[in-house]
Design an enzyme around this catalytic site. Structure first.
Site, short mmCIF file in Angstrom:
data_model
loop_
_atom_site.label_atom_id
_atom_site.label_comp_id
_atom_site.label_asym_id
_atom_site.label_seq_id
_atom_site.Cartn_x
_atom_site.Cartn_y
_atom_site.Cartn_z
CG ASP A 1 8.37 31.65 73.94
OD1 ASP A 1 8.84 30.74 74.66
OD2 ASP A 1 7.16 31.79 73.72
CG ASP B 1 9.74 28.94 78.63
OD1 ASP B 1 9.10 29.75 79.31
OD2 ASP B 1 9.20 28.10 77.90
CD GLU B 2 6.83 33.34 77.65
OE1 GLU B 2 6.49 34.51 77.90
OE2 GLU B 2 6.04 32.43 77.40
#
Length: 378
Positions: A8, A114-115
């Site tokens: 993350d 973003d993960e």
DNA sequence: TCTGGGGTCCTAGGACCC
DNA sequence: TCTGGGGTCCTAGGACCC
């Protein structure tokens, strides 16, 4: 036994902006819509950790963020740097992260910009010492973290566990720049004292429902039977029964395809000006259709619109066409037909002003030729 | 303080077909 | 003349996530 990692990015958008411009170094940064001197209508997308010290966070109305910044300024602290969202830049960075992870893991699922989930089970070959596998997974994640930091100058947090749920929660427990391993066999213990809100899928509504049953932390969920939870929350209750015990068999999904393409826009001022609304709507349709052409999808079959009134009441209507199509005119005309009733008495009898309009297409087909082949086979 | 924009998944009810 | 039930498709709305 699987070894799954969840990575993350820390305050991704704001961190990228900070890393990209030396003059921003150490300053509070908020990425989001234009604050317009406190009159803007949007929200904060991402705030860096310095800005979070001011009480600024994701989803905070931009006007409130502006107020907090002015307050800090009055106290002699630096003003917040407000920046617009630069998706092109973030997408590029996201692709770079993906590339780095891919060097170390064959199976991976990009969960959002973003993960990322990735599978490190291969580090514990069958018949070999399992503890060694976990140790190796940790080493690999350290390498990935270092490579990301070297290349992009931003940090990320990683969680390692025996499934996606545990990995994701682990990653969230030590931000920023953390690396947390939730030992195999300890999943239940790892979760038990956490507030239920930590479980992905539990939002404000579900939290409130569970609170009413005296459920506050994850351990409390375990006092309830499968049936109880089903009665309370439906199908999702059965999921919760397992999640509260750290059980999650869901696989990594490598090739997730989009199900819809859509855009919406909030007006600077609520309005019923047909000409203005029509102009904005036309631009939305054009932009959605352009993205459809770039997407690689061949056809769409359902057209939908959204209207949000000034009191925030939100209406959606959709129409599924008789046949799939790829025709821009058809898209625009069908969308307009759905919108028009909201501009007059038919669906807006009290002439409420409109705050937002949106348009989307769904029932996308990836490849018509493939589809035809299947039909022939049948 | 007054609430973005991009999505996904689930549910419930109605229409329709067999 | 009355009465099924299953399956699928569609729509609208709600909850949630980043």
């Amino acid at each position: 036994m699987r070894i799954i990692a969840h990575l993350d990015m820390d305050a991704f958008f704001a961190s990228l902006e900070e890393a990209g411009s030396p003059i921003f170094k150490g300053l509070p940064i908020a990425v989001g819509s234009d604050p317009k001197g406190g009159l803007g209508r949007g929200v904060i997308s991402t705030a860096n950790y310095k800005a979070r010290e001011y009480g600024i966070h994701s989803a905070l109305p931009i006007s409130e963020a502006w107020r907090l910044s002015q307050k800090a300024k009055a106290e002699g602290k630096p003003e917040v740097v407000f920046l617009p969202v630069d998706f092109e830049r973030y997408n590029k960075a996201s692709a770079q992260v993906l590339e780095i992870i891919r060097k170390h893991a064959k199976i991976m699922e990009p969960a959002s910009i973003d993960e990322f989930y990735f599978d490190l089970s291969y580090s514990a070959p069958l018949g070999r010492d399992c503890a060694l596998g976990w140790k190796k997974a940790e080493v690999i994640c350290k390498k990935i973290k270092k490579e990301i930091k070297d290349k992009l100058k931003v940090t990320c947090s990683v969680g390692i566990g025996s499934n996606k749920l545990i990995a994701k929660i682990a990653a969230g427990t030590k931000k920023p720049d953390g690396l947390v391993i939730a030992e195999e066999g300890q999943e239940g213990k790892f979760l038990e004292l956490m507030p239920i809100r930590e479980l992905p899928g539990i939002g404000p509504k579900t939290e409130e429902k569970l609170n009413q049953q005296g459920i506050k932390i994850i351990k409390d969920v375990r006092k309830f039977s499968r049936e109880d939870l089903y009665d309370l929350l439906g199908k999702w209750g059965l999921d919760l029964y397992l999640k509260a015990r750290g059980i999650d068999d869901s696989p990594l999904e490598e090739n997730r395809e989009a199900k819809s393409i859509g855009e919406q826009a909030t007006f600077q001022h609520d309005t019923l000006n047909f000409i203005y609304i029509g102009e904005v709507f036309d631009n939305l349709c054009k932009s959605v259709f352009k993205r459809f052409l770039q997407s690689g999808f061949k056809t769409f079959k359902t057209v939908g619109i959204t209207v949000r009134f000034s009191d925030f009441e939100t209406k959606t209507t959709a129409k599924t066409l008789k046949k799939e199509t790829k025709n821009e005119k058809e898209f625009t005309i069908e969308a307009l037909k759905l919108l028009l009733p909201y501009l007059d008495k038919r669906k807006n009898p009290h002439k409420k002003l409109i705050r937002l309009i949106g348009v989307k297409m769904s029932c996308l087909s990836a490849d018509r030729e493939k589809l035809n082949n299947q039909n022939i086979l049948i």
